[in-house]
Design an enzyme around this catalytic site. Structure first.
Site, short mmCIF file in Angstrom:
data_model
loop_
_atom_site.label_atom_id
_atom_site.label_comp_id
_atom_site.label_asym_id
_atom_site.label_seq_id
_atom_site.Cartn_x
_atom_site.Cartn_y
_atom_site.Cartn_z
CG HIS A 138 -2.01 0.92 1.17
ND1 HIS A 138 -1.85 2.27 1.27
CD2 HIS A 138 -3.33 0.70 1.00
CE1 HIS A 138 -3.04 2.84 1.17
NE2 HIS A 138 -3.95 1.91 1.01
CE LYS A 544 -10.28 6.47 -10.12
NZ LYS A 544 -10.54 5.78 -11.35
#
Length: 877
Positions: A138, A544
């Site tokens: 990440h 998104k």
């Protein structure tokens, strides 16, 4: 801070004081005084003093460049120390009752008893318990391994200081050690100067296993075993494997050109080396412990008739096996081309001799010894295997189609990419059934195509144990799945790998049922999958694409439909959840998130991604990891034994409206507002984030694209830095207000009370709203955005305030998170330290954009603010 958090308050204060001493020694009084002034002004500004807010802004603006980094580091370090103190508080002896909730498993057992659930059913559900946590890299986890090790040691010191019977000398020694660790942290680079390689990320994952999970797994299983004996009068089977791990680090090549087949091969070797290394430490420990002489015939045979200490003799054989394995793997990692294979190839080579020792000790009246360290090692062998973590491979669907396109053109049979779906399926099924090879020997594929084929060959050369699943991102059709099966078959893969389509966008989620149905209608495919199908649900890209409310409903719908298909077709379904740490990427407290899923969706167990920063918060310390395993286990058992209600038709109908209205509201801004992209680029650090060494993966799938090509992580991360957190709430509150205006308030309130899916959505929104800060967002706008863009920012902040009112109205609450005072306190505690970092960041962005050139000092300071804000915001990266 409220007195009920006295122990936490005391630790935060002590760590802050020690950090102050370190700063003073390193930089003198001037920097320490600056930091203290800024902290006090921030505290006063948080309490509503506008004059001090203005003073705070002026104080930060007046800082010379050379002071920006030490001041930013002070607040960054303080937030990291606060996180440690809070994480420790949840497992400490002095933990407040409402923070450390009663044991999740025991609470569940009481609930099962009250609901009359048969104990045989409970025992069966526990035997079938399957939690697979998939560790993923990440970019927001920029805490280096060096720092993570120090954080673990700081935690150990806090644990010692809690003991009331420490002598003055012991207490003084521990406090000194704590001060040294804080000083070491201060004088180390908190941030990577270079972008981490996929190999670095994999090593970070192995460090988490070594420092935490290696200890946590046997601890969890020991506790679970004792609870089962109390409740069911039967323990956990010795070969139980309720928790195990996979990883994407070194296997996830979706949009990451740095993850090549050679990197994957090296990560696989490193993974085995680390496993052998950790087992070797266990075996050496057991050699020192198992000095007994009495044994059964099996152990006598394994050890040799003349051995006086038979257990040690067997363990020494294992020690040689592991040492030789490490040596050969080490040589291969360092590039030596050895024909010889590492001796340790399968779990049975470890399990069989260790289990023989275990049975012998029990048969010879030494159960107490058998149930000690030896049992812990046996549990680890089952959980970690010889590969430590299984590697997932992830690749984008078009990369496989491009291989077949290039191949069919070479063979003169047309262009696969231009064929209809029906023609693709016909071609793929024919080739899968064919006994002749498809790939011509004289074919010279392009570099990109060769890379995909080389990856398939790496898979074929390893054992099945080495891998988790082959995940196809942006999967849209049945042919996307069949294509991967064909490429693996053509590469000589001798086993059936789980090929897992990942449905990510709103349209793809809505189409998931049709794709799986089509695959199930192909007899050849049914034979291939041997009655088991894995499907991955994408959280981040769907949010998104459509906003959190529409994405959440599409995910629920898709899961429900897939569960029904699996039941109709008589196959086992594993749903793989691609959640991130953030709300905009599907993150929610684990227990609530799992109980909000459709009924029967956890029958096949849980497979879920745990990402960078959340790995540290949920799994970074052994005791914290044990708590996390308990939460996961209790939620899965509850979902399967006491399933949530089927949603009423009127709830579904209203969710359809909420989904549609929220999606339109979200897209009208993100896609329809002409000023949106320039506003996003100017009011957040998005452009700068792409240039910083935050992760091995580029920020965009397509370097030339706009917002739509941005990866979900930088998209969310940029908005969390400026505290508007737009993707995590936009559209949802507007849809709720729309439904209230249409006369549906009573129905919304009923859904909130009775439907875990809906109440969890609102709870997640509340947490986001509390982390938003309109004043900070406005400050970024004023400092960084063109004047023509300011009205858009104002409109978005006005919308945020309206949305908060709508959600509180439906929940009949006066304040955000009022039912979770600990969560409230946790966010408030950090805000005093995050706000100076936000203001510093806005100032740094202003200076770098004005100068046009980023100096090394400013870049370092900027990265420190990014890491600090990420640490403070916790699950919003």
């Amino acid at each position: 801070m409220n007195e009920k958090y006295a122990a936490l308050k005391s630790n935060v204060s002590m760590l802050g004081h020690l950090l102050g001493n370190t700063i003073q020694e390193a930089h003198g009084d001037e920097i320490l005084e600056k930091v203290e002034t800024i902290r006090k002004l921030s505290k006063s500004a948080r309490a509503g003093n506008q004059a001090d807010r203005n003073n705070l802004i002026e104080e930060i603006k007046s800082l010379p460049d050379e002071q920006l980094t030490p001041v930013a580091r002070a607040f960054n370090q303080f937030l990291n120390l606060t996180n440690i103190a809070e994480q420790y508080h949840t497992i400490s002896r002095h933990c407040d009752a409402h923070v450390c909730e009663p044991d999740a498993i025991n609470t569940l057992f009481a609930k099962l008893g009250q609901n009359g659930i048969n104990k045989l059913d409970t025992a069966q559900a526990i035997r079938e318990l399957n939690i697979e946590l998939v560790l993923t890299a990440h970019p927001t986890e920029i805490t280096r391994r060096t720092m993570i090790n120090k954080l673990v040691k700081i935690n150990e010191c806090l644990s010692k200081l809690e003991l009331s019977d420490l002598s003055y000398k012991e207490r003084h020694k521990t406090e000194k050690r704590l001060e040294q660790l804080i000083a070491q942290s201060w004088h180390s680079d908190v941030i990577r100067k270079q972008r981490p390689t996929p190999l670095d990320e994999a090593k970070w994952g192995f460090a988490v296993v070594e420092n935490s999970l290696w200890e946590a797994v046997p601890d969890f299983l020991r506790e679970l075993d004792e609870k089962l004996k109390d409740y069911l009068d039967q323990g956990l089977p010795i070969d139980a494997r309720p928790v195990h791990f996979s990883s994407w680090m070194g296997g996830d090549r979706d949009g990451n050109p740095f993850v090549t087949h050679t990197v994957t091969r090296e990560v696989l070797l490193l993974s085995r080396w680390k496993a052998a290394d950790l087992y070797l430490k266990d075996i050496n420990e057991l050699i020192s412990e198992l000095s007994m002489t009495k044994c059964n015939d099996t152990v006598r045979q394994l050890a040799g008739e003349d051995e006086h200490e038979p257990y040690r003799a067997i363990l020494k054989q294992l020690r040689t096996l592991l040492s030789d394995t490490k040596e050969i793997l080490d040589a291969k990692i360092n590039g030596q081309k050895l024909a010889v294979k590492a001796p340790l190839q399968s779990v049975e080579q470890l399990w069989d001799p260790l289990f023989a020792c275990y049975q012998s000790l029990r048969e010879c009246g030494m159960s107490m010894i058998a149930e000690g360290s030896l049992l812990d090692t046996l549990r680890r062998v089952k959980a970690f295997g010889v590969h430590l973590v299984r590697l997932d491979i992830r690749q984008e669907s078009t990369r496989h189609a491009d291989v077949l396109s290039e191949l069919t053109r070479y063979l003169g049979i047309g262009d696969y990419n231009h064929w209809s779906e029906q023609d693709k399926i016909a071609f793929l099924t024919n080739e899968l059934a064919s006994k002749r090879p498809l790939l011509p020997r004289d074919w010279q594929p392009s570099e990109q195509v060769k890379e995909v084929l080389d990856t398939c060959k790496i898979i074929a050369a390893q054992s099945r144990e080495a891998f988790g699943a082959y995940v196809i991102s942006m999967a849209k059709t049945a042919s996307d799945v069949l294509a991967v099966h064909l490429l693996l078959q053509e590469s000589g893969c001798p086993y059936r790998m789980d090929v897992c389509p990942l449905f990510e966008t709103l349209d793809d989620l809505n189409n998931a049922e049709a794709v799986i149905k089509q695959l199930m209608s192909i007899d050849l495919y049914r034979g291939f999958i041997q009655n088991h199908q894995m499907v991955m649900i994408g959280y981040s890209d769907s949010a998104k694409d459509a906003g959190v409310m529409a994405a959440g409903w599409a995910q629920y719908h898709a899961m429900e439909a897939l569960v029904n298909v699996a039941e109709q077709e008589g196959i086992e379904l594993t749903l793989f959840h691609g959640r991130g740490g953030t709300i905009g990427r599907g993150g929610a407290p684990a227990h609530a998130a799992l109980l909000s899923q459709p009924p029967k969706s956890l029958k096949g167990g849980l497979r879920v991604t745990e990402q960078g920063e959340m790995i540290r918060f949920k799994l970074g310390l052994p005791d914290v990891a044990v708590n996390s395993f308990n939460m996961y286990a209790s939620a899965i058992l509850e979902a399967n034994l006491l399933p949530p209600p089927e949603p009423k038709q009127e709830w579904r109908d209203l969710m359809e409206v909420l989904s549609q209205v929220s999606c339109e509201a979200y897209r009208s801004v993100v896609r329809g507002e002409p000023d949106f992209v320039p506003y996003f680029r100017q009011a957040t650090p998005e452009l700068e984030l792409g240039k910083l060494p935050l992760g091995s993966r580029p920020a965009k799938r397509n370097p030339n694209g706009g917002v739509e090509s941005l990866r979900a992580i930088p998209w969310i991360f940029s908005w969390s830095q400026n505290r508007l957190l737009l993707p995590a709430w936009l559209g949802a509150g507007e849809a709720i207000q729309y439904s209230i205006d249409k006369g549906h308030q009573a129905l919304l309130e009923e859904m909130c009370r009775e439907w875990p899916f809906f109440s969890t959505r609102l709870g997640m929104l509340e947490m986001v709203y509390l982390k938003c800060n309109s004043e900070i967002s406005r400050y970024y706008d004023e400092r960084l955005a063109d004047k023509s863009l300011l009205p858009l920012g104002d409109r978005l902040r006005d919308q945020l305030q309206s949305d908060i009112k709508a959600v509180l109205n439906v929940e009949n609450n006066e304040n955000l998170m009022q039912s979770d005072p600990w969560g409230q306190e946790s966010i408030r505690l950090r805000n005093i330290y995050i706000e100076p970092l936000n203001m510093l960041q806005a100032e740094l962005l202003y200076r770098t954009r004005q100068a046009g050139v980023v100096s090394e000092a400013l870049e370092e300071a900027l990265m420190v603010t990014i890491a600090g804000i990420a640490a403070g915001m916790r699950n919003t990266g």
